[in-house]
Design a protein around this motif. Structure first.
Motif: not given
Length: 111
Positions: A34-39, A42-44, A65-68, A100-102
């Motif tokens: 879920h975190a980087y689905v729109d990126a 992919p992030g860390e 540090e994704g979309r939350g 940003g992120g969770t």
């Protein structure tokens, strides 16, 4: 990573090392999906384990540090991952990170 988490939990006296490993696997999988689905890329995902002797616990942080925590109508999962983590952990917190992120915090009893 699941095996490393389980081994850490066992070495540090977790009451149920397999439950710790399962919970961390679910939290990391949730971030991966879920975190980087729109990126564009992919992030860390950061995983931090620490023994907290004063609380007789192991605390584990899973951060991205994704979309939350935003709902997804196209979610590929059943939505059972984080509720399972909450059931397995003695303490469970999910919060938005500044910028940003969770951040997911789990704590497990040690013996």
């Amino acid at each position: 990573m699941r095996h490393e988490v389980r081994d850490y939990a066992e070495r540090n006296g977790a009451a149920d090392p397999n439950a710790v490993a399962l919970a961390v696997t679910e939290a990391v999988t949730n971030a991966v999906v879920h975190a980087y689905v729109d990126a564009a890329e992919p992030g860390e995902i950061e995983v931090v384990l620490q023994r907290v002797p004063d609380d007789d616990a192991i605390e584990i942080l899973v951060c991205d540090e994704g979309r939350g925590m935003m709902p997804r109508t196209d979610s590929p999962g059943l939505g059972l991952g984080l509720p399972l983590v909450a059931t397995l952990a003695e303490r469970f917190e999910v919060e938005a990170r500044t910028g940003g992120g969770t951040r997911v915090l789990m704590a497990f009893a040690t013996g």
